[in-house]
Design a protein around this motif. Structure first.
Motif, PDB file in Angstrom:
ATOM      1  N   LEU A  70       3.798 -11.167  -8.254  1.00 36.44           N
ATOM      2  CA  LEU A  70       3.143  -9.886  -7.962  1.00 36.44           C
ATOM      3  C   LEU A  70       1.818  -9.786  -8.696  1.00 36.44           C
ATOM      4  N   LYS A  71       1.811 -10.235  -9.952  1.00 38.53           N
ATOM      5  CA  LYS A  71       0.582 -10.192 -10.738  1.00 38.53           C
ATOM      6  C   LYS A  71      -0.463 -11.140 -10.129  1.00 38.53           C
ATOM      7  N   ALA A  72      -0.008 -12.320  -9.714  1.00 41.39           N
ATOM      8  CA  ALA A  72      -0.931 -13.281  -9.085  1.00 41.39           C
ATOM      9  C   ALA A  72      -1.469 -12.728  -7.761  1.00 41.39           C
ATOM     10  N   ALA A  73      -0.658 -11.911  -7.086  1.00 43.53           N
ATOM     11  CA  ALA A  73      -1.093 -11.292  -5.827  1.00 43.53           C
ATOM     12  C   ALA A  73      -1.959 -10.056  -6.097  1.00 43.53           C
ATOM     13  N   ASP A  74      -2.282  -9.841  -7.351  1.00 46.53           N
ATOM     14  CA  ASP A  74      -3.157  -8.739  -7.766  1.00 46.53           C
ATOM     15  C   ASP A  74      -2.537  -7.368  -7.505  1.00 46.53           C
ATOM     16  N   VAL A  75      -1.221  -7.282  -7.576  1.00 47.18           N
ATOM     17  CA  VAL A  75      -0.540  -5.994  -7.417  1.00 47.18           C
ATOM     18  C   VAL A  75      -0.720  -5.193  -8.702  1.00 47.18           C
ATOM     19  N   LYS A  76      -1.271  -3.993  -8.548  1.00 52.00           N
ATOM     20  CA  LYS A  76      -1.563  -3.147  -9.707  1.00 52.00           C
ATOM     21  C   LYS A  76      -0.966  -1.758  -9.516  1.00 52.00           C
ATOM     22  N   GLU A  77      -1.236  -0.921 -10.507  1.00 48.20           N
ATOM     23  CA  GLU A  77      -0.719   0.439 -10.490  1.00 48.20           C
ATOM     24  C   GLU A  77      -1.009   1.145  -9.155  1.00 48.20           C
ATOM     25  N   ASP A  78       0.015   1.785  -8.625  1.00 44.15           N
ATOM     26  CA  ASP A  78      -0.072   2.578  -7.389  1.00 44.15           C
ATOM     27  C   ASP A  78      -0.286   1.770  -6.114  1.00 44.15           C
ATOM     28  N   ASP A  79      -0.286   0.462  -6.200  1.00 49.39           N
ATOM     29  CA  ASP A  79      -0.321  -0.347  -4.974  1.00 49.39           C
ATOM     30  C   ASP A  79       1.044  -0.273  -4.285  1.00 49.39           C
ATOM     31  N   ILE A  80       1.023  -0.447  -2.975  1.00 51.23           N
ATOM     32  CA  ILE A  80       2.271  -0.472  -2.203  1.00 51.23           C
ATOM     33  C   ILE A  80       2.766  -1.914  -2.066  1.00 51.23           C
ATOM     34  N   VAL A  81       4.063  -2.110  -2.320  1.00 51.17           N
ATOM     35  CA  VAL A  81       4.686  -3.411  -2.068  1.00 51.17           C
ATOM     36  C   VAL A  81       5.883  -3.188  -1.146  1.00 51.17           C
ATOM     37  N   ILE A  82       5.881  -3.873  -0.021  1.00 50.92           N
ATOM     38  CA  ILE A  82       6.971  -3.730   0.944  1.00 50.92           C
ATOM     39  C   ILE A  82       8.054  -4.741   0.605  1.00 50.92           C
ATOM     40  N   CYS A  83       9.277  -4.262   0.493  1.00 51.93           N
ATOM     41  CA  CYS A  83      10.356  -5.087  -0.066  1.00 51.93           C
ATOM     42  C   CYS A  83      11.623  -4.946   0.779  1.00 51.93           C
ATOM     43  N   GLN A  84      12.278  -6.051   1.035  1.00 53.91           N
ATOM     44  CA  GLN A  84      13.582  -6.022   1.714  1.00 53.91           C
ATOM     45  C   GLN A  84      14.547  -5.135   0.921  1.00 53.91           C
ATOM     46  N   SER A  85      15.244  -4.246   1.612  1.00 54.67           N
ATOM     47  CA  SER A  85      16.153  -3.331   0.904  1.00 54.67           C
ATOM     48  C   SER A  85      17.468  -4.006   0.515  1.00 54.67           C
ATOM     49  N   LEU A  86      17.988  -4.837   1.417  1.00 48.89           N
ATOM     50  CA  LEU A  86      19.281  -5.480   1.144  1.00 48.89           C
ATOM     51  C   LEU A  86      19.042  -6.685   0.231  1.00 48.89           C
ATOM     52  N   THR A  87      19.235  -6.489  -1.058  1.00 51.13           N
ATOM     53  CA  THR A  87      19.012  -7.559  -2.032  1.00 51.13           C
ATOM     54  C   THR A  87      19.565  -7.127  -3.378  1.00 51.13           C
TER      55      THR A  87
END
Ligand SMILES: *Cc1c(COP(=O)(O)O)cnc(C)c1O
Length: 373
Positions: A70-87
């Motif tokens: 996530l950090k390498a993908a430059d995900v920062k505060e308040d960014d949206i990340v779409i995630c599989q729910s069943l996990t």
């Protein structure tokens, strides 16, 4: 019954040949215990070769690998990340570590993983999403062609959580190599283990080098301790990597045995119409990390209790993240597929140390419960 050994879902299984001990011994002999060293370098090479990726960073856990992705993908505060729910929650927790906002997406029945149409709907709603995390649950490959195509279309970074699917292929290619980043876990319950550990793989060499830098406390190149970024202590030790190198040598045997266990259950229970098995698709070869069944019109607790009385571990399918109290306030896009799988699904013992008599112990309890309509 009571004095019979407990059968478990999945537990560490070291090689009969003692490969792991040889590599660990080598680390002792050279006094290369920690943090880095030959075993770490070689484990990275060997794993990357196995899955045919290009670069790998060995880390202390799969969770740390997701965090670094996530950090390498430059995900920062308040960014949206779409995630599989069943996990498992470890897929989603690092989104919060980064101060970002998860949006959960439902699964589809053919693979039990992220539904591409709901992913598209999520990206329509959140076109600025920074990353997507797809999971290959229980070793089942997701609809990876469709998911990759949609992520490309919306220009969003794909992270593949292959913590449970090391050795699974999709159209002949290893899972974990479809996204920009792939994550493997070597936790004690996974198909191979380093006692605890993970690996982040990517074809982007610079990003993997950056992850190695962040995960060794982000020390700048200087004689004194100089830091221009926040670091983490996430690197795998040379001892753990030695265990991993030995385990990699038996990975194919472990997959064979997992498949055998799955086929055994399927064969033994084939006459029962009130139980069905996790999907098998011709375009994918699962590692069958866990054998999972679906009970039709029967409470899963009844079977779980009966197995427990016979000293056999079984568990419900992962409870979806959008139903977890800790994630209750985040958006969810989908229907009821993941919720139904949670309600009706049971993970059966899939430990590769089990013999036929152990497997018969499991199926005899299941048969008794299924017959008692
Ligand atoms: C085990 C697991 C993880 C986390 O891996 P650790 O090495 O235990 O941190 C992440 N995602 C899934 C789907 C897992 O099963």
């Amino acid at each position: 019954m009571m004095n019979k050994e407990r059968l478990v879902l999945s537990s560490p299984h070291m090689s009969n040949e003692g490969f792991e001990q040889e590599y660990v011994q080598e680390a002792f002999d050279t006094n290369w215990i920690a943090p880095l060293g030959k075993n770490v370098d070689e484990f990275e090479h060997e794993l990357v070769n196995y899955v045919r990726s290009q670069n790998g960073a060995a880390l202390i856990s799969g969770t740390a690998a997701i965090h670094m992705a996530l950090k390498a993908a430059d995900v920062k505060e308040d960014d949206i990340v779409i995630c599989q729910s069943l996990t498992f929650s470890a897929t989603a927790n690092p989104i919060i570590y980064q101060g970002a906002i998860p949006v959960f997406v439902d699964s589809e029945e053919e693979t039990w993983n992220m539904d591409p149409e709901f992913l598209r709907a999520a990206l329509e709603k959140y076109p600025n999403a920074k990353a997507v995390i797809v999971v290959n649950l229980y070793g089942l490959a997701a609809q990876l062609d469709e998911i990759v195509a949609i992520c490309n279309e919306y220009n969003v970074t794909l992270i593949e959580d292959a913590a449970e699917s090391l050795g699974t292929t999709y159209k002949g290619q290893a899972t974990g190599t479809f996204g920009k980043y792939g994550v493997y876990s070597f936790n004690g319950n996974k198909i191979i283990t380093t006692s605890g550990g993970g690996m982040l793989v990517s074809n982007d060499k610079e990003k993997i080098e950056k992850v190695r830098f962040w995960s060794t406390q982000a020390r700048d190149k200087a004689r004194h301790y100089q830091h221009s970024e926040i670091g983490y202590n996430y690197r795998m030790s040379n001892i753990m990597a030695g265990v991993g190198r030995g385990q990699l040598k038996v990975l194919n045997n472990r997959i064979q045995k997992k498949r055998y266990i799955h086929d055994f259950y399927k064969q033994e229970l084939k006459e029962f119409s009130n139980i069905s098995f996790m999907p098998e698709n011709e375009w994918s070869e699962s590692n069958f990390w866990l054998s999972v069944v679906i009970l039709k019109n029967k409470d899963t607790n009844e079977l779980i209790d009966a197995l427990d009385e016979a000293n056999i571990e079984s568990r419900p399918v992962w409870k979806p993240m959008h139903l977890q109290p800790v994630f209750a306030n985040y958006d969810y896009i989908g229907g009821e597929v993941s919720e139904e799988l949670f309600k009706k699904g049971i993970c059966l013992p899939s430990d590769t140390k089990m013999e036929n008599e152990d497997l018969y112990r499991v199926t005899s309890v299941i048969k008794r419960v299924l017959q008692s309509e």
